[in-house]
Structure formats: C-alpha cells, structure tokens
Motif scaffolding. Structure first.
Motif, short mmCIF file in Angstrom:
data_model
loop_
_atom_site.label_atom_id
_atom_site.label_comp_id
_atom_site.label_asym_id
_atom_site.label_seq_id
_atom_site.Cartn_x
_atom_site.Cartn_y
_atom_site.Cartn_z
N GLY A 127 10.26 -20.50 -44.13
CA GLY A 127 9.90 -19.61 -45.23
C GLY A 127 10.11 -18.14 -44.94
N ALA A 128 10.76 -17.78 -43.83
CA ALA A 128 10.98 -16.37 -43.52
C ALA A 128 11.97 -16.27 -42.36
CB ALA A 128 9.67 -15.68 -43.14
N VAL A 129 12.30 -15.02 -42.00
CA VAL A 129 13.05 -14.81 -40.77
C VAL A 129 12.11 -15.04 -39.60
CG1 VAL A 129 14.27 -13.11 -39.38
CG2 VAL A 129 14.64 -13.18 -41.85
N ARG A 130 12.51 -15.88 -38.69
CA ARG A 130 11.64 -16.23 -37.57
C ARG A 130 12.31 -15.85 -36.26
NH1 ARG A 130 6.85 -16.03 -39.45
NH2 ARG A 130 6.64 -17.23 -41.38
N GLU A 131 11.59 -15.12 -35.43
CA GLU A 131 12.11 -14.65 -34.14
C GLU A 131 11.52 -15.47 -33.01
OE1 GLU A 131 14.23 -12.18 -33.74
OE2 GLU A 131 14.23 -11.13 -35.67
N CYS A 132 12.39 -16.10 -32.25
CA CYS A 132 11.99 -16.77 -31.01
C CYS A 132 12.27 -15.83 -29.86
CB CYS A 132 12.76 -18.07 -30.85
SG CYS A 132 12.67 -18.79 -29.20
N ASP A 133 11.28 -15.56 -29.05
CA ASP A 133 11.44 -14.71 -27.86
C ASP A 133 10.45 -15.22 -26.82
OD1 ASP A 133 11.88 -12.82 -25.97
OD2 ASP A 133 11.32 -11.09 -27.19
N VAL A 134 10.89 -16.15 -25.99
CA VAL A 134 9.98 -16.83 -25.07
C VAL A 134 10.51 -16.79 -23.64
CG1 VAL A 134 8.99 -18.37 -26.81
CG2 VAL A 134 11.04 -19.06 -25.58
N SER A 135 9.60 -16.62 -22.71
CA SER A 135 9.92 -16.69 -21.29
C SER A 135 10.00 -18.15 -20.87
CB SER A 135 8.85 -15.98 -20.47
OG SER A 135 9.00 -16.27 -19.09
N ILE A 136 10.92 -18.46 -19.97
CA ILE A 136 10.99 -19.81 -19.40
C ILE A 136 10.68 -19.78 -17.91
CG2 ILE A 136 12.55 -20.73 -21.15
CD1 ILE A 136 14.85 -20.27 -19.15
N ASP A 137 9.96 -18.74 -17.48
CA ASP A 137 9.64 -18.62 -16.05
C ASP A 137 8.84 -19.82 -15.55
OD1 ASP A 137 10.90 -16.22 -16.24
OD2 ASP A 137 9.18 -14.99 -15.69
N ASP A 138 7.87 -20.27 -16.34
CA ASP A 138 7.04 -21.39 -15.88
C ASP A 138 7.83 -22.69 -15.92
OD1 ASP A 138 7.13 -21.45 -18.67
OD2 ASP A 138 5.16 -22.41 -18.83
N PHE A 139 8.81 -22.78 -16.81
CA PHE A 139 9.66 -23.98 -16.85
C PHE A 139 10.56 -24.02 -15.61
CE2 PHE A 139 14.01 -25.41 -17.99
CZ PHE A 139 13.76 -26.77 -18.08
N ILE A 140 11.19 -22.90 -15.28
CA ILE A 140 12.04 -22.86 -14.09
C ILE A 140 11.20 -23.14 -12.84
CG2 ILE A 140 13.51 -21.38 -12.65
CD1 ILE A 140 14.88 -22.20 -15.20
N ALA A 141 9.92 -22.73 -12.87
CA ALA A 141 8.97 -23.08 -11.79
C ALA A 141 9.51 -22.70 -10.42
CB ALA A 141 8.63 -24.57 -11.84
N THR A 142 9.56 -21.39 -10.17
CA THR A 142 10.13 -20.92 -8.91
C THR A 142 9.29 -21.32 -7.70
OG1 THR A 142 9.00 -18.78 -9.09
CG2 THR A 142 11.17 -18.97 -10.08
N ARG A 143 8.02 -21.63 -7.89
CA ARG A 143 7.19 -21.95 -6.74
C ARG A 143 7.12 -23.46 -6.56
NH1 ARG A 143 3.38 -17.31 -4.85
NH2 ARG A 143 4.65 -15.59 -5.59
N GLN A 144 8.26 -24.03 -6.33
CA GLN A 144 8.34 -25.45 -6.03
C GLN A 144 9.38 -25.63 -4.94
OE1 GLN A 144 9.54 -27.23 -9.73
NE2 GLN A 144 11.68 -26.80 -9.39
N MET A 145 9.46 -26.85 -4.43
CA MET A 145 10.31 -27.06 -3.27
C MET A 145 11.79 -27.05 -3.62
SD MET A 145 8.18 -26.98 -0.97
CE MET A 145 9.25 -27.40 0.37
N ASN A 146 12.16 -27.65 -4.74
CA ASN A 146 13.57 -27.85 -5.02
C ASN A 146 14.07 -26.78 -5.98
OD1 ASN A 146 16.04 -29.00 -4.96
ND2 ASN A 146 15.56 -30.72 -6.29
N ALA A 147 15.07 -26.02 -5.58
CA ALA A 147 15.62 -24.97 -6.43
C ALA A 147 16.38 -25.59 -7.60
CB ALA A 147 16.55 -24.08 -5.62
N ARG A 148 16.53 -24.81 -8.67
CA ARG A 148 17.23 -25.25 -9.86
C ARG A 148 18.52 -24.45 -10.03
NH1 ARG A 148 15.04 -30.13 -11.33
NH2 ARG A 148 12.76 -30.02 -11.27
N TYR A 149 19.57 -25.16 -10.47
CA TYR A 149 20.86 -24.52 -10.68
C TYR A 149 21.42 -24.80 -12.08
CZ TYR A 149 20.78 -23.52 -5.71
OH TYR A 149 20.41 -23.05 -4.47
N GLU A 150 20.70 -25.56 -12.89
CA GLU A 150 21.12 -25.77 -14.27
C GLU A 150 19.93 -26.20 -15.11
OE1 GLU A 150 24.05 -28.86 -14.57
OE2 GLU A 150 22.58 -30.45 -14.31
N TYR A 151 20.04 -25.96 -16.42
CA TYR A 151 19.09 -26.49 -17.38
C TYR A 151 19.78 -26.54 -18.74
CZ TYR A 151 18.22 -21.63 -18.90
OH TYR A 151 18.35 -20.34 -19.36
#
Length: 625
Positions: free
Chosen positions: A419-443
């Motif tokens: 029903g309107a112009v909708r702006e998505c502006d979201v961080s994905i820092d918690d999804f990437i989860a940098t404080r875990q053992m296995n690093a990520r190289y794609e999503y």
C-alpha cells in the motif's frame, strides 16, 4: 610507464572525505582527512599506469613495532597514506577476476602467483625454504591464536588455507602458520611436516640438503647448530635445548629477554611425540571474484570494527586489521539486470514494457521473486541489504527479504507492508555471525512479492547489497613514496568497462633522517674479531630531530637476502652509532656483510646505509713442533 589502451582517463583531485559507506555503529566517527584521488577507466584485459605518492612519509618509513602479549611483535604504520582502492564494474558484462598489483609486490591471488613472486628460478632448495619462512614471519602477528573447530576428531579451519590466511587474517597463531608454510613448500616440491606439541606449540620442518630443519615463523626463529653452519631438526633441539635458549626470538624489534628465550625450549624438553589432534588443511582457494554490472570491491586500510572471531572466549578484537566491502547496486532500468540473479521467476522489466517499478510482476496472482548469490574471496564479517518496493493499495501481498547460506533454508529478515513505497534497510551482521568458528564466503538473498490483478502495481525500484569483509593489511595493493607501477588485469572474455579509484593521503610533517654514510670500524672488507663492535658515522636529520635508534643487519651475502641468525639483526635500542656483535654467532674465516638504518624521535626511518663487509677472524694455525 603509461600503457596504451582504447579508453583511458586519469583524474587527480583533492577531496574532503572518502565516500565509504560507514556502518551505523561507526557513524559518529570523524570524517577522513583530506585525500587525493586518481580515477582510471579501463577497457582492456591488462593495463599499466603510474601513481606518484608525494610527501616524505609512507607506511614503510614510519613503521613502529608494538610489543603484544607474550613478547609478540606487531608492525604498525605510523603514517598510512593508503586509504581506499575500488574496482567497479561500470559496463554491461561481468568482469571476471579483476585484480591489481602495485610495484610487483604481494600478488597473492593464488599459490601460483605467490610462488611466482617470491621464488626465483636460480634459487636452491634452502633459499626456497627461507623465502616461504620469511613470507610468513614478516606478514603476521601473533594474537588471539585461533581456537579451531573439530569435525570427527580432526581440526579444521579456513585459515589453514594459506591464500585465505594471507589475504584475510593478519593475526594468527603457530598452528595456521606451520600448516600454511608446509602447504606452500609442498607446492614447491619440498618435503615438509608439521610437528604438533599438543596445546603447547606447533612448528614445521622442511627437508633439504638431506636433512630436516626447524622453521618457526610464529616465534620468528630457526635454530643453528653449534658451529652455526646449518639449521637443526627437532631431534637435535630435544637433545640440546641450549640451541633454543641461546637464540633470540620474536624478531629484530623484540628486546633482549633471556628468560623468554629459555622458556621457548620447554615444548622440546617435554616432547613425547606428535601429541596434537590431526588437522585437515584446505587448499586451492584463490582470490577470484566476478563483478556483475553495478558491482564493486572496495579495499580499505582502516576498519569499522568487524572481524571474524576465531577465538570465541576472548572478547578483545585484533589490534590491527582492515575492512573492505563488496557492493552491488545494479541499474534496474537495464535489460541485462536479470542476468545477475541466480534465479528469478514471474518478473517483468521496465526495459521491456516501460512500466514502473523497474522490476515488477509478469502475471498476477503468482509469486514473483529473485534470488541473488553473494560470493567473496575474503572472509565475510557483516553487511546490509537495502531495497525499495513500490506497492500500490491492494496491489499485492507484503514484499519480503530472506537470507540463506545454502539457497534452500531461508531466514526472513524483513517483511514490508503493502500500500505504499516501502524501504528495506537491514543489517545482516547477526546472520553472518562473525563470532563463530567457521568463516563464511557466500550467502544468498531472496526477494519475493505477490502481485494481484495488476502485476505492475507492485515491484522493486532500488536494490543495494553491501557485504563487509575482513582484510589483511600486508596483502593490500599498497602505494609507496615516489612513483608506483600499477598493473590491472582480469580474465574477462569480451568487452569490459572498469573504473578504478585510488584514494590516498600525503604528509610532509617529518623529513626522515639521512642514512648513515660511512663505516668507522672495522674498516670495510677488513678482518676483525669473532665479536666485533660495529661503528658507523652517525645519521643526520634534516629537521634536526634527535636520532632515537638504529637497526643493524649482518648477513652472509652482499644482496642481504635472507637472515643468517636472529641474533645478528637487531635494533640497538640506543642513539649511539654502534652495535656489539654478540659472541658465538660468527663462523671463523667467513666474510659477512652488514648495513644499518636510523630512526628519528618523531618516528621516521632512513634508507639503508651502503653495505659494508668484514671477515671474521679465522682460527690461528698452531706452530709446528
């Protein structure tokens, strides 16, 4: 030398700030100081051009050496002129594997390119072994040694791959360094092995001249036999621990600490066989990246505080690392925009039917969506997704944005209202989860919506993905004082249109001292004692700054290639133009070469002095009876 190619332009200007999208958490940071900018437009597979870095200072002649926990040393640039380097695809076709090398240094795209840089055809196996050792010794610092993850009783981790390690992580530990070195030695055809002392320490050995030799880049040390003619092996170190305790550790900038040197022998004196868990070393990674139209990779020499935490239990961030970004912001009005999506369904384009929004439904009452894959050769540490949806009243269901690691299991991160112009502006820092053992190289990113009767009444009008990545500062294409040769190349088949932007600062706040100009004693090429006092003419400083320190190197070849012994290259920790060669390290009758550089109190290094030589006193022949 300036290269020839069909379309080229160079812009040099002063700018008040750097156009680098900051994370919201860092938005309160002060703007960057004024910088210079050079823009290059390239349409050929290889281009060579020049950038001149003015002023008097760069990251090399202002190097400082910081003592971290446990006597470990970290090299820091007192003044870092490099700010940002961006490669942007401004054309209509994918650009495959774009890369830049400056001054023929740090071409770490793959093991093949790395080996091509550090290994020369005429090198002996010993020299090849040293080239790999010094690569690791000089480009890492020990901090938060990685706590790697286990899988079926085997230690694993992305930093066991030397190319990932060298390009993404500047902080490390003994295990990854040992494994990385053996990986490259094996690539060179040199037999090598990792010795694992359990939780105490990891080292590696390399085989040449019919013997095994310890090379410990983490402790910045190798160990010599009693006569100083060869490197020893682990069994020899176990049999004679004093060969360890007499050796200076942690490099030339580390102060003398006999207790610390003595403690380095403990893992050998308590050795009971290879006691650690087996490991699996990943191999074959390259820094390959394909830039879609509207995509860019940004390399930075500073950071916004995002890093992959290999050490889960220690909250302290690494004291030095860099962040960059991979940014995708396509022109949605173009017909080729769908080529960049991994998958799309029931969508139509403005380029085809001239209806806005740019990407909208093709048919009503059917789900519409796009799936994008984001891939990085660098370790991912965060990001942001931005999208703008145009949704007329009662035009369709709420638009959504989802993320996934495998493209199958999705997590919803944003749910808009219709029903309107909708702006998505979201961080994905918690999804990437940098404080875990296995690093990520794609999503993966999934954008979907459901049009009703009018399929063009709901859709996507703007899209931008930012992916934050971690970078190792020594790996970055770095400008030095004076003229810099910049080489660009890619593997694109067909036309390309690439925009390269360099940003840097210049400083003339301090003029470095002049190099020491002459030797005082022993006279050049003369014969001297087995522990001579090296004395040179004092360095002078154009600013009148006092000289604070000197750095001396004593080696066994006039080109000064490769360390002879850690004890023979040191900071003097004194303003006096002299240094006492320590007893017990010179081979009688052998010629040695040496040079020195000076450091002023405002933090600038001179160039190296001329190279001088001396001959260590040979044994005196006994008179015949």
């Amino acid at each position: 030398m300036w290269c020839r190619f069909a379309s080229a332009c160079l812009v040099l200007l002063a700018c008040s700030h750097v156009a680098y999208p900051k994370d919201k958490a860092a938005s309160s940071a002060q703007p960057e100081p004024a910088c210079k900018e050079a823009v290059r437009q390239i349409d050929s597979e290889r281009a060579e051009y020049r950038i001149d870095l003015g002023g008097n200072l760069d990251g090399f002649n202002t190097a400082r050496y910081v003592n971290l926990d446990g006597n470990h040393i970290m090299k820091v640039a007192g003044f870092q002129p490099n700010v940002e380097l961006t490669i942007e695809n401004v054309g209509r076709q994918n650009v495959v594997n774009p890369r830049i090398v400056i001054n023929d240094r740090h071409d770490w795209y793959s093991i093949e390119s790395l080996v091509g840089e550090i290994i020369k055809p005429e090198m002996t196996d010993r020299q090849k072994a040293f080239a790999v050792y010094e690569l690791f010794r000089d480009n890492f610092y020990h901090f938060n040694a990685p706590d790697l993850y286990y899988e079926h009783g085997v230690k694993k981790g992305d930093i066991y791959d030397p190319i990932k390690h060298l390009n993404s992580y500047q902080n490390t530990g003994c295990g990854p360094m040992a494994i990385g070195m053996t990986t490259i030695w094996s690539h060179l055809g040199l037999k090598s092995r990792v010795i694992n002392f359990g939780s105490s320490h990891w080292i590696c050995e390399v085989f040449y001249d019919d013997a095994w030799h310890i090379m410990d880049a983490d402790r910045k040390a190798f160990y010599l036999s009693r006569d100083n003619t060869r490197l020893i092996s682990t069994p020899e170190a176990i049999a004679d621990p004093k060969l360890i305790t007499r050796t200076h550790h942690q490099g030339f900038a580390s102060p003398d600490d006999p207790r610390y040197d003595a403690s380095r022998a403990s893992c050998y004196t308590h050795y009971k066989g290879n006691t650690g868990t087996p490991y699996e070393a990943a191999q074959g990674h390259t820094m390959a990246i394909t830039l879609r139209p509207g995509e860019s990779i940004v390399r930075r020499w500073d950071n916004i505080g995002k890093y992959h935490d290999n050490w889960r239990h220690k909250p302290t961030p690494p004291p030095q690392f860099a962040n960059g970004k991979i940014i995708y912001q396509p022109d949605l009005s173009q017909a080729y925009v769908l080529d960049a999506a991994q998958e799309h369904y029931n969508v139509a384009l403005y380029a085809t039917d001239k209806k806005r929004p740019y990407i909208h439904g093709a048919k009503g009452h059917r789900g519409s969506g796009l799936v994008y894959r984001v891939a990085s050769p660098y370790c991912m540490v965060g990001g942001r997704i931005q999208a703008r949806f145009v949704c007329k009243p009662r035009s369709g269901s709420d638009p959504k944005v989802h993320v996934s690691y495998d493209g199958r299991n999705w997590r919803n991160i944003w749910h808009g209202r219709s029903g309107a112009v909708r702006e998505c502006d979201v961080s994905i820092d918690d999804f990437i989860a940098t404080r875990q053992m296995n690093a990520r190289y794609e999503y993966y990113i999934l954008i979907d919506f459901l049009p009703f009767d009018d399929p063009s009444a709901i859709g996507l009008d703007f899209l931008r993905f930012e992916t934050d990545v971690e970078m190792s500062i020594p790996s970055l294409p770095t400008l030095r004082l004076g003229a810099n040769k910049v080489v660009y190349c890619d593997d694109t088949q067909g036309p390309r249109n690439v925009k390269i932007t360099h940003r840097w600062r210049e400083s003339s706040e301090n003029i470095p001292p002049s190099a020491p100009s002459a030797v005082e004693s022993p006279a050049d090429a003369s014969t001297t004692s087995l522990a001579p006092l090296l004395h040179w003419r004092p360095a002078t400083d154009p600013d009148g700054d006092p000289i604070a320190d000197y750095h001396v190197e004593v080696r066994d070849h006039p080109d000064m290639a490769f360390t002879v012994a850690q004890n023979l290259e040191r900071l003097t920790f004194s303003d006096k133009p002299q240094w006492q060669v320590p007893q017990g390290w010179l081979i009688p009758g052998k010629r040695y070469y040496w040079h020195v550089r000076a450091y002023d109190k405002r933090g600038a290094w001179s160039d190296w002095s001329p190279t001088w030589s001396f001959i260590a006193e040979p044994p005196k022949s006994k008179n015949p009876l």
